[in-house]
Design a protein around this motif. Sequence first.
Motif, PDB file in Angstrom:
ATOM      1  N   GLU B  39       5.524   7.956  10.396  1.00  0.00           N
ATOM      2  CA  GLU B  39       6.319   7.975   9.493  1.00  0.00           C
ATOM      3  C   GLU B  39       5.872   8.364   8.101  1.00  0.00           C
ATOM      4  N   PRO B  40       5.760   9.553   7.849  1.00  0.00           N
ATOM      5  CA  PRO B  40       5.239   9.744   6.390  1.00  0.00           C
ATOM      6  C   PRO B  40       6.072   9.331   5.219  1.00  0.00           C
ATOM      7  N   LYS B  41       5.359   8.435   4.362  1.00  0.00           N
ATOM      8  CA  LYS B  41       6.077   8.194   2.921  1.00  0.00           C
ATOM      9  C   LYS B  41       5.481   8.765   1.812  1.00  0.00           C
ATOM     10  N   ILE B  42       6.140   9.703   1.364  1.00  0.00           N
ATOM     11  CA  ILE B  42       5.797  10.294   0.009  1.00  0.00           C
ATOM     12  C   ILE B  42       6.370   9.831  -1.377  1.00  0.00           C
ATOM     13  N   GLY B  43       5.881  10.424  -2.393  1.00  0.00           N
ATOM     14  CA  GLY B  43       6.500   9.845  -3.526  1.00  0.00           C
ATOM     15  C   GLY B  43       5.533   8.997  -4.622  1.00  0.00           C
ATOM     16  N   TYR B  44       4.469   8.484  -4.267  1.00  0.00           N
ATOM     17  CA  TYR B  44       3.692   7.744  -4.882  1.00  0.00           C
ATOM     18  C   TYR B  44       3.157   8.271  -6.040  1.00  0.00           C
ATOM     19  N   LEU B  45       3.045   9.672  -6.173  1.00  0.00           N
ATOM     20  CA  LEU B  45       2.458  10.515  -7.469  1.00  0.00           C
ATOM     21  C   LEU B  45       3.658  11.285  -7.854  1.00  0.00           C
ATOM     22  N   HIS B  46       4.903  10.951  -7.700  1.00  0.00           N
ATOM     23  CA  HIS B  46       6.059  11.851  -8.365  1.00  0.00           C
ATOM     24  C   HIS B  46       6.018  11.642  -9.766  1.00  0.00           C
ATOM     25  N   ARG B  47       5.497  12.667 -10.297  1.00  0.00           N
ATOM     26  CA  ARG B  47       5.472  12.512 -11.998  1.00  0.00           C
ATOM     27  C   ARG B  47       6.700  13.272 -12.472  1.00  0.00           C
ATOM     28  N   GLY B  48       7.715  13.885 -11.803  1.00  0.00           N
ATOM     29  CA  GLY B  48       8.799  14.549 -12.389  1.00  0.00           C
ATOM     30  C   GLY B  48       8.387  15.797 -13.255  1.00  0.00           C
ATOM     31  N   LEU B  49       7.542  16.558 -12.730  1.00  0.00           N
ATOM     32  CA  LEU B  49       6.904  17.579 -13.310  1.00  0.00           C
ATOM     33  C   LEU B  49       8.173  18.543 -13.455  1.00  0.00           C
ATOM     34  N   GLU B  50       8.987  18.650 -12.605  1.00  0.00           N
ATOM     35  CA  GLU B  50      10.029  19.801 -12.747  1.00  0.00           C
ATOM     36  C   GLU B  50      11.136  19.243 -13.820  1.00  0.00           C
ATOM     37  N   LYS B  51      11.192  18.113 -14.026  1.00  0.00           N
ATOM     38  CA  LYS B  51      11.985  17.649 -15.080  1.00  0.00           C
ATOM     39  C   LYS B  51      11.443  17.834 -16.301  1.00  0.00           C
ATOM     40  N   MET B  52      10.231  17.760 -16.522  1.00  0.00           N
ATOM     41  CA  MET B  52       9.364  17.712 -17.836  1.00  0.00           C
ATOM     42  C   MET B  52       9.442  19.127 -18.194  1.00  0.00           C
ATOM     43  N   ALA B  53       9.417  20.237 -17.290  1.00  0.00           N
ATOM     44  CA  ALA B  53       9.434  21.484 -17.629  1.00  0.00           C
ATOM     45  C   ALA B  53      10.665  21.931 -18.557  1.00  0.00           C
ATOM     46  N   GLU B  54      11.637  21.384 -18.200  1.00  0.00           N
ATOM     47  CA  GLU B  54      12.910  21.502 -19.176  1.00  0.00           C
ATOM     48  C   GLU B  54      12.705  21.027 -20.520  1.00  0.00           C
ATOM     49  N   SER B  55      11.883  20.488 -20.896  1.00  0.00           N
ATOM     50  CA  SER B  55      11.655  19.666 -22.242  1.00  0.00           C
ATOM     51  C   SER B  55      10.524  20.501 -22.919  1.00  0.00           C
ATOM     52  N   ARG B  56      10.009  21.440 -22.210  1.00  0.00           N
ATOM     53  CA  ARG B  56       8.854  22.065 -22.967  1.00  0.00           C
ATOM     54  C   ARG B  56       9.177  23.508 -23.098  1.00  0.00           C
ATOM     55  N   THR B  57       8.331  24.227 -23.809  1.00  0.00           N
ATOM     56  CA  THR B  57       8.542  25.536 -23.877  1.00  0.00           C
ATOM     57  C   THR B  57       7.825  26.311 -22.873  1.00  0.00           C
ATOM     58  N   LEU B 360      -3.497  18.472   2.614  1.00  0.00           N
ATOM     59  CA  LEU B 360      -2.631  18.255   1.513  1.00  0.00           C
ATOM     60  C   LEU B 360      -3.121  17.675   0.214  1.00  0.00           C
ATOM     61  N   VAL B 361      -2.383  18.119  -0.896  1.00  0.00           N
ATOM     62  CA  VAL B 361      -2.944  17.485  -2.238  1.00  0.00           C
ATOM     63  C   VAL B 361      -1.588  17.046  -2.743  1.00  0.00           C
ATOM     64  N   LEU B 362      -1.591  15.620  -2.991  1.00  0.00           N
ATOM     65  CA  LEU B 362      -0.654  14.868  -3.206  1.00  0.00           C
ATOM     66  C   LEU B 362       0.063  15.199  -4.470  1.00  0.00           C
ATOM     67  N   GLY B 363      -0.711  15.789  -5.342  1.00  0.00           N
ATOM     68  CA  GLY B 363      -0.236  16.165  -6.581  1.00  0.00           C
ATOM     69  C   GLY B 363       0.829  17.283  -6.169  1.00  0.00           C
ATOM     70  N   GLU B 364       0.601  17.980  -5.282  1.00  0.00           N
ATOM     71  CA  GLU B 364       1.725  19.206  -4.818  1.00  0.00           C
ATOM     72  C   GLU B 364       2.775  18.868  -4.006  1.00  0.00           C
ATOM     73  N   VAL B 365       2.427  17.735  -3.257  1.00  0.00           N
ATOM     74  CA  VAL B 365       3.515  17.155  -2.198  1.00  0.00           C
ATOM     75  C   VAL B 365       4.507  16.405  -3.260  1.00  0.00           C
ATOM     76  N   ASP B 366       4.091  15.671  -4.239  1.00  0.00           N
ATOM     77  CA  ASP B 366       5.095  14.892  -4.655  1.00  0.00           C
ATOM     78  C   ASP B 366       5.530  15.358  -6.040  1.00  0.00           C
ATOM     79  N   LYS B 367       4.776  16.364  -6.733  1.00  0.00           N
ATOM     80  CA  LYS B 367       5.171  17.158  -7.822  1.00  0.00           C
ATOM     81  C   LYS B 367       5.430  15.964  -9.118  1.00  0.00           C
TER      82      LYS B 367
END
Lengths: 173, 367, 351, 137
Positions: B39-57, B360-367
């Motif tokens: 059972e793969p468990k991901i999310g240990y490097l989830h940095r919320g990149l997509e959400k951060m994009a909304e507050s940056r130009t 895999l690169v976890l930065g890409e998996v978890d974003k």
Amino acid sequence: MDVRREKELRDAEAAAEKNILLTSVEKFLNWGRVHSFWPCSFGLACCAIEMASSGDPRYDLSRFGYEVFQASPRQADLMIVAGTLTRKMAPIARRIYDQMPEPKWVIAMGNCACSGGPFADSYAVVPGADSIVPIDVYIPGCPPRPESLMFGMLHLKQKIQNPAKARLIKHVK
Amino acid sequence: MIIDGTQEYSVNMGPQHPSTHGVFRMVVHLDGEVVTNVEPKIGYLHRGLEKMAESRTYNQFVPYTDRLDYLAGPHNSLGYVQAVEKLMGIEVPERAEYLRVIFAELGRVASHLFMIASGSLDICGWTPWSYCTRDRERILDLFEMTAGNRMTLNYFRIGGVSHDVPDEFMPALKSFLDDMPEMIEEYYGIFFGNEIAQSRMKSVGILPKELAENLLITGANLRASGVQYDVRKAEPYGIYNRFNFNVPVLYGCDTYDRHFIRLLEIQESRKILQQALRDIPEGPVVAKVPKVIKPQVGKVYHRVENPKGEMGWYIVSNGTTKPARVRIRTGAFVNVQMLPAIVTGWKIQDLVTIFASMDLVLGEVDK
Amino acid sequence: MDALNNVFVNIAAYIRGLFADSHSLSADLTINIIVFLMLFLIMVVAALFLSLVERKFAHWVSQRSGPNRLGPHGWFQFIADAVKMLGKEDIYPANVDLFLFKIAPMMLVGITLMAFGVIPFGKGMVAINLDLGIFYFLAVSSISTLALLMAGWASNNKFSLLGGFRAVAQMISYEIPLLFSLLGVIMITQTFNLSSIIEAQKTIPFIFLQPLAFLIYLIAGIAETNRAPFDQVQGEQEIVAGPFTEYSGLRWGLFMLAEYGNVVATSAIAVSMFLGGWYGPGFLPGWLWFILKIWLVIFIMMWVRWTFVRMRVDHLMHFAWKILLPLSLANIFLTGLGIYIYQLFIPRIGG
Amino acid sequence: MFGNGLIKGLRITLKRFYGPNLTEYYPEVKPNLPPRTRSSMALEPEKCISCGLCVNICPNQVINLTSEKDGNNKRVLKTYHMNIGRCLLCGLCTQSCPTGALRLSQEFENAVYHREELLWDMIARSKRSNKPSGEEG
């Protein structure tokens, strides 16, 4: 326990050992310790790649005797928090720190571990690993060069050999 | 659960484990040494990149894209800036296009070298690891002399690239390309041609063609399963249609082929780099773009061939200086799901090699 | 040269001479204690030094410089490592089987030390001159399996337990080709005594008579000492550190000590069985030749270690049972045949 | 033949064993970094016109500057702080700087003992250094 308080206590303890009779024994042990930090192989993100690069033929961390990355935290002396520490990962980082035997040190490598770095205002990231584990040396950079990591480790070496110095720098400022 | 009188047990691998390449966690169910389920468990490097994009130009988000797949920073940025350019209809100068291709392909080579390195390290091949990282350093040098950083380049800008390359860049790149066949020979000699390594990897972790297609696996993992699909050929972006290169395909579908195809892709990247080096024109490196990037209301999807798989950028603009929504389709995230599908029945040692072969690169998996 | 050659033997004789009766109980006891301490010292220093040599070798192979801070070219690095390990906290995790957990590393070191007892470092330089020397060595070194299993079981950790099981499976399997590869030499010399076996190699080392056996011994020996490409027991990438996962500080250091001590012991046996022991060109004393030959074997072991990748558990078993075992049996058969032919002809030529 | 690859591997490692080593001896020999390397920041306060462009372009609110108006109604820099712990070292601020007062520098030995020291007072840093470029150390 509050981690800031924990760090102050650890620093004070290290500085206080100067007054005790065993000072020369301690000095001898410290001589051994500073020449063989064995880091726990604990990489989180981008900085972990630079941490790995520091062991490659060009930079060669092993010249200082620091290259023995241990898979099990029980055999490590030094934890290098290399990368972004997320909220999900924070309890695990703390547990790894607790599993390491004394004496142990922590280096925050990269801005993410120092104070959140690029992701400081993200909902998922711990802004600074020092709210989880007491950190001895902060290495800013995004990511820091392998030489920066070596400099940080040599900085830590100075701190161990002369614990009062690190406190002094703070009070002078 | 009792199977034939033996008892299954589960072992937790990760997030801190030497062979999980970061903070991946697997709950491995074992019957003796044999893996019955993962059972793969991901999310240990989830940095919320997509959400951060909304507050940056739009411009401010470019440095963040390097931190997605931190082994191949340039290609992530390439996808992002090309998506924004597509949205705004910006034409990029010729020289900048060539420089983008050069950097993207160098990033691919660096990423694949590191993949081979860590793949060999996962079966205790310390020396191949050293040789691969030794040669990767030369690419990082090229990056550093141009863009100023070793991994997180922030070199691409909307409308071009940030600087022109320094004078010593082209000779250094050329000598690197000249040395490449020798390096590949060395990797083959010490790692791929080694019978022990082959016995570890050959016919292990078979990912059949149908399964790969059904799971939407992309990138080199798909091509190692016998599907000739590459975004650079299927839907050329930038100036990729000008280059003459092959898309390597292997039909073994196993761990060895997933490693070996990276070596073949490095050779193809060398071809592209040589052609780019030959054809690169002089000229400006950045187009005339408005000072404030403010796309019209609309949305865009742009995909590129990241070293880890197909990377798609979906950007929704509401007419302001900041994107309304950014969605990133990363190859590695989708590729994670092949792990439970192919690992069953193999030993815990094979789990490690199979995991390494997925790259895999976890930065890409978890974003 | 003779004085140099016999310097240790003469020292022992001198110490014995200090007693009224040179073969009294007290004289034997004193000598034994001194020899024990010497052996312990040799093992500790050799093992610590070897741990550094290993690192140096790894660096030279990958074009690095390796430790270079302490002492000339960093050759004192191992002292710092040992000092550091002395000062580390000794952790007992909750729920470990405390007795077994504590005793396992000591047992492993003890076993390694016992194996050192029969190694003849030079002419007359053997701690216990057993008639069944090689037999004793094999018997003792196979107990180390038990220590590893104990460590794996007591740690109460699944990775450790897996490592312990791997240790049992691997070491018992490789014990058999190891033993059979040595049988050829024993058939030729008709003795189990290591010193006599070396004496028999005065004219020609047995590596020339038994090349296949040497190869099998080397492979099985690498497997017995848990080194790559057979280091399943502490396969770092799979099972963290195998049976040693939960050990910290000095106890873990003891494991490492025993591991490297085992490497030295295994190569010492290879030297005495196949490479002619202390015999060598006369410009160096015999015991130095012995040590140099040990380093030669260790060099080969490290060369293999840093070139090859780890084998898989099931391939490992196949290799032991399907390739090495038949080969070693064939070797025994060929040796027997050779001896038979030799004995047929020798009376006619010599007589 | 089986074993060919093994022997080839052994040959390669032996060749490398006797080959040269490639290590750069860092603390003794300082690395020769290219001029574009982004490792830390340096400010020349005299050049700064307090326009605030760097503050605006920074993706992560690293820079904090205050200014006051002098007699000629010209803005003069009063304080300039960089929270280097939040910095991406992306170089957007230096590119936006119209006078070239803010520069990237190759100073990479930035490790400190306390987190407070990561809040760089750029004016004090530039005064402390004796180099004209404003680099520390």
